[in-house]
Design an enzyme around this catalytic site. Structure first.
Site, PDB file in Angstrom:
ATOM      1  N   PRO A 103       0.921 -10.217 -10.424  1.00 11.29           N
ATOM      2  CA  PRO A 103      -0.141 -11.179 -10.133  1.00 11.29           C
ATOM      3  C   PRO A 103      -1.539 -10.650 -10.419  1.00 11.29           C
ATOM      4  O   PRO A 103      -1.850  -9.487 -10.161  1.00 11.29           O
ATOM      5  CB  PRO A 103       0.032 -11.475  -8.646  1.00 11.29           C
ATOM      6  CG  PRO A 103       0.859 -10.380  -8.102  1.00 11.29           C
ATOM      7  CD  PRO A 103       1.699  -9.872  -9.230  1.00 11.29           C
ATOM      8  N   ASN A 104      -2.327 -11.534 -10.972  1.00 15.45           N
ATOM      9  CA  ASN A 104      -3.751 -11.346 -11.269  1.00 15.45           C
ATOM     10  C   ASN A 104      -4.018 -10.390 -12.423  1.00 15.45           C
ATOM     11  O   ASN A 104      -5.168 -10.238 -12.834  1.00 15.45           O
ATOM     12  CB  ASN A 104      -4.535 -10.915 -10.024  1.00 15.45           C
ATOM     13  CG  ASN A 104      -4.412 -11.951  -8.937  1.00 15.45           C
ATOM     14  OD1 ASN A 104      -4.649 -13.125  -9.171  1.00 15.45           O
ATOM     15  ND2 ASN A 104      -4.011 -11.533  -7.748  1.00 15.45           N
TER      16      ASN A 104
ATOM     17  N   ARG B 231     -11.591  -9.429 -14.339  1.00 12.10           N
ATOM     18  CA  ARG B 231     -11.421  -9.189 -12.903  1.00 12.10           C
ATOM     19  C   ARG B 231     -11.913  -7.791 -12.542  1.00 12.10           C
ATOM     20  O   ARG B 231     -11.381  -6.797 -13.035  1.00 12.10           O
ATOM     21  CB  ARG B 231      -9.943  -9.311 -12.538  1.00 12.10           C
ATOM     22  CG  ARG B 231      -9.643  -8.940 -11.104  1.00 12.10           C
ATOM     23  CD  ARG B 231      -8.145  -8.822 -10.872  1.00 12.10           C
ATOM     24  NE  ARG B 231      -7.895  -8.412  -9.504  1.00 12.10           N
ATOM     25  CZ  ARG B 231      -6.803  -7.810  -9.111  1.00 12.10           C
ATOM     26  NH1 ARG B 231      -5.837  -7.556  -9.957  1.00 12.10           N
ATOM     27  NH2 ARG B 231      -6.654  -7.454  -7.856  1.00 12.10           N
TER      28      ARG B 231
ATOM     29  N   TYR C 256     -10.816  -2.201 -12.872  1.00 10.21           N
ATOM     30  CA  TYR C 256      -9.735  -2.428 -13.832  1.00 10.21           C
ATOM     31  C   TYR C 256     -10.163  -2.332 -15.300  1.00 10.21           C
ATOM     32  O   TYR C 256      -9.334  -2.511 -16.185  1.00 10.21           O
ATOM     33  CB  TYR C 256      -9.098  -3.798 -13.577  1.00 10.21           C
ATOM     34  CG  TYR C 256      -8.505  -3.909 -12.193  1.00 10.21           C
ATOM     35  CD1 TYR C 256      -7.322  -3.253 -11.872  1.00 10.21           C
ATOM     36  CD2 TYR C 256      -9.142  -4.644 -11.201  1.00 10.21           C
ATOM     37  CE1 TYR C 256      -6.777  -3.340 -10.608  1.00 10.21           C
ATOM     38  CE2 TYR C 256      -8.599  -4.738  -9.926  1.00 10.21           C
ATOM     39  CZ  TYR C 256      -7.423  -4.088  -9.639  1.00 10.21           C
ATOM     40  OH  TYR C 256      -6.886  -4.167  -8.380  1.00 10.21           O
TER      41      TYR C 256
ATOM     42  N   ASN D 110       3.808  -2.834 -13.565  1.00  6.01           N
ATOM     43  CA  ASN D 110       2.640  -2.900 -12.687  1.00  6.01           C
ATOM     44  C   ASN D 110       2.799  -4.185 -11.898  1.00  6.01           C
ATOM     45  O   ASN D 110       2.492  -5.270 -12.392  1.00  6.01           O
ATOM     46  CB  ASN D 110       1.339  -2.897 -13.490  1.00  6.01           C
ATOM     47  CG  ASN D 110       0.116  -2.858 -12.593  1.00  6.01           C
ATOM     48  OD1 ASN D 110       0.189  -3.155 -11.411  1.00  6.01           O
ATOM     49  ND2 ASN D 110      -1.024  -2.504 -13.164  1.00  6.01           N
TER      50      ASN D 110
ATOM     51  N   ALA E  78      -0.284  -6.542  -6.486  1.00 14.62           N
ATOM     52  CA  ALA E  78      -0.218  -6.580  -5.021  1.00 14.62           C
ATOM     53  C   ALA E  78       1.217  -6.639  -4.489  1.00 14.62           C
ATOM     54  O   ALA E  78       1.472  -6.227  -3.360  1.00 14.62           O
ATOM     55  CB  ALA E  78      -1.023  -7.769  -4.495  1.00 14.62           C
TER      56      ALA E  78
ATOM     57  N   HIS F 262       2.894  -3.629  -2.722  1.00 13.01           N
ATOM     58  CA  HIS F 262       2.659  -3.319  -1.318  1.00 13.01           C
ATOM     59  C   HIS F 262       3.321  -4.311  -0.363  1.00 13.01           C
ATOM     60  O   HIS F 262       3.212  -4.149   0.849  1.00 13.01           O
ATOM     61  CB  HIS F 262       1.157  -3.273  -1.051  1.00 13.01           C
ATOM     62  CG  HIS F 262       0.395  -2.616  -2.152  1.00 13.01           C
ATOM     63  ND1 HIS F 262       0.497  -1.261  -2.427  1.00 13.01           N
ATOM     64  CD2 HIS F 262      -0.435  -3.117  -3.097  1.00 13.01           C
ATOM     65  CE1 HIS F 262      -0.261  -0.973  -3.476  1.00 13.01           C
ATOM     66  NE2 HIS F 262      -0.834  -2.080  -3.901  1.00 13.01           N
TER      67      HIS F 262
ATOM     68  N   ASP G 297      14.446  -4.446  -3.919  1.00 15.69           N
ATOM     69  CA  ASP G 297      15.898  -4.652  -3.938  1.00 15.69           C
ATOM     70  C   ASP G 297      16.397  -4.907  -5.359  1.00 15.69           C
ATOM     71  O   ASP G 297      17.458  -4.418  -5.750  1.00 15.69           O
ATOM     72  CB  ASP G 297      16.286  -5.822  -3.034  1.00 15.69           C
ATOM     73  CG  ASP G 297      16.228  -5.479  -1.557  1.00 15.69           C
ATOM     74  OD1 ASP G 297      16.106  -4.287  -1.205  1.00 15.69           O
ATOM     75  OD2 ASP G 297      16.301  -6.426  -0.747  1.00 15.69           O
TER      76      ASP G 297
ATOM     77  N   GLU H 194       6.841   2.798 -12.222  1.00 17.66           N
ATOM     78  CA  GLU H 194       5.773   2.048 -11.551  1.00 17.66           C
ATOM     79  C   GLU H 194       4.429   2.576 -12.051  1.00 17.66           C
ATOM     80  O   GLU H 194       4.203   3.792 -12.040  1.00 17.66           O
ATOM     81  CB  GLU H 194       5.880   2.259 -10.038  1.00 17.66           C
ATOM     82  CG  GLU H 194       4.799   1.597  -9.235  1.00 17.66           C
ATOM     83  CD  GLU H 194       4.877   1.938  -7.743  1.00 17.66           C
ATOM     84  OE1 GLU H 194       3.856   1.770  -7.068  1.00 17.66           O
ATOM     85  OE2 GLU H 194       5.950   2.384  -7.262  1.00 17.66           O
TER      86      GLU H 194
ATOM     87  N   HIS I   7      -0.013   1.895 -12.150  1.00 18.40           N
ATOM     88  CA  HIS I   7      -1.209   1.233 -11.630  1.00 18.40           C
ATOM     89  C   HIS I   7      -2.403   1.696 -12.447  1.00 18.40           C
ATOM     90  O   HIS I   7      -2.506   2.879 -12.794  1.00 18.40           O
ATOM     91  CB  HIS I   7      -1.427   1.561 -10.150  1.00 18.40           C
ATOM     92  CG  HIS I   7      -0.284   1.126  -9.301  1.00 18.40           C
ATOM     93  ND1 HIS I   7      -0.099  -0.187  -8.925  1.00 18.40           N
ATOM     94  CD2 HIS I   7       0.761   1.825  -8.797  1.00 18.40           C
ATOM     95  CE1 HIS I   7       1.015  -0.271  -8.212  1.00 18.40           C
ATOM     96  NE2 HIS I   7       1.555   0.935  -8.123  1.00 18.40           N
TER      97      HIS I   7
ATOM     98  N   SER J 190      -5.644   1.590 -11.420  1.00 18.49           N
ATOM     99  CA  SER J 190      -6.529   2.355 -10.543  1.00 18.49           C
ATOM    100  C   SER J 190      -5.713   3.379  -9.754  1.00 18.49           C
ATOM    101  O   SER J 190      -4.486   3.290  -9.679  1.00 18.49           O
ATOM    102  CB  SER J 190      -7.260   1.418  -9.578  1.00 18.49           C
ATOM    103  OG  SER J 190      -6.340   0.833  -8.669  1.00 18.49           O
TER     104      SER J 190
ATOM    105  N   ARG K 243      -8.179   3.785  -2.748  1.00 19.36           N
ATOM    106  CA  ARG K 243      -8.598   2.423  -2.418  1.00 19.36           C
ATOM    107  C   ARG K 243      -8.236   2.084  -0.970  1.00 19.36           C
ATOM    108  O   ARG K 243      -7.978   2.964  -0.166  1.00 19.36           O
ATOM    109  CB  ARG K 243      -7.982   1.458  -3.426  1.00 19.36           C
ATOM    110  CG  ARG K 243      -8.494   1.771  -4.841  1.00 19.36           C
ATOM    111  CD  ARG K 243      -8.048   0.794  -5.864  1.00 19.36           C
ATOM    112  NE  ARG K 243      -8.556  -0.535  -5.563  1.00 19.36           N
ATOM    113  CZ  ARG K 243      -8.071  -1.638  -6.106  1.00 19.36           C
ATOM    114  NH1 ARG K 243      -7.078  -1.577  -6.966  1.00 19.36           N
ATOM    115  NH2 ARG K 243      -8.577  -2.814  -5.793  1.00 19.36           N
TER     116      ARG K 243
ATOM    117  N   ARG L 277      -3.122  -0.342   0.266  1.00 21.12           N
ATOM    118  CA  ARG L 277      -2.633  -0.043  -1.085  1.00 21.12           C
ATOM    119  C   ARG L 277      -1.955   1.329  -1.169  1.00 21.12           C
ATOM    120  O   ARG L 277      -1.394   1.688  -2.200  1.00 21.12           O
ATOM    121  CB  ARG L 277      -3.777  -0.099  -2.097  1.00 21.12           C
ATOM    122  CG  ARG L 277      -4.367  -1.481  -2.253  1.00 21.12           C
ATOM    123  CD  ARG L 277      -5.391  -1.510  -3.374  1.00 21.12           C
ATOM    124  NE  ARG L 277      -6.220  -2.686  -3.317  1.00 21.12           N
ATOM    125  CZ  ARG L 277      -5.915  -3.869  -3.841  1.00 21.12           C
ATOM    126  NH1 ARG L 277      -4.772  -4.029  -4.475  1.00 21.12           N
ATOM    127  NH2 ARG L 277      -6.749  -4.895  -3.731  1.00 21.12           N
TER     128      ARG L 277
END
Length: 139
Positions: A9-10, A17, A22, A71, A74, A77, A84, A95, A97, A99, A104, A108
């Protein structure tokens, strides 16, 4: 070799953004560079703001692809469902990210995904994706 890069998302708003966090480049502008750097790898890209669509995509590729660079934004978290799913598939997941999430907000600092992923890369901007691909190529 076939690798899926998945953004949650986002992350479709990269470049506009919060550029201080970012960066000012969209992922769509970065993806051609990744494809240029890894001509021997078939890189597929998928982005969704919807958790269920992300799970469907992971299940679709999770037994046939050589890796996933994820990535989850949100959802990292919050999503037991994504964790699962990653645990259920056989394709290794890295995984990533953009940032350094540990610099942060406190919420997070916890990832539901880290324990079920092959590894975690954070804090290197868009280069985190390249590092994730490198990790999968060298497994």
């Amino acid at each position: 070799m076939k690798i899926l890069i998945m953004n949650g998302p986002n992350l479709n708003l990269l470049g506009v953004r919060e550029p201080g966090i970012y960066g000012d480049s969209s992922f769509e502008n970065y993806l051609p560079m990744l494809k240029e750097w890894y001509p021997e790898v078939d890189l597929e890209y998928f982005q969704s703001n919807i958790e269920g669509e992300m799970i469907d995509k992971l299940q679709e590729v999770g037994f046939s692809y050589d890796g996933v660079v994820l990535n989850a934004g949100a959802y990292t978290h919050t999503s037991v469902a994504l964790a699962d799913c990653i645990k259920a598939i056989t394709t290794p997941v890295i995984e990533v990210h953009i940032s350094n999430v540990h610099q942060r907000e406190e919420f997070r600092h916890h990832s539901y995904l880290s324990p079920v992923c092959k590894g975690v890369i954070c804090g290197f901007g868009l280069d985190s994706y390249r590092l994730g691909i490198d990790a999968l190529v060298n497994l």
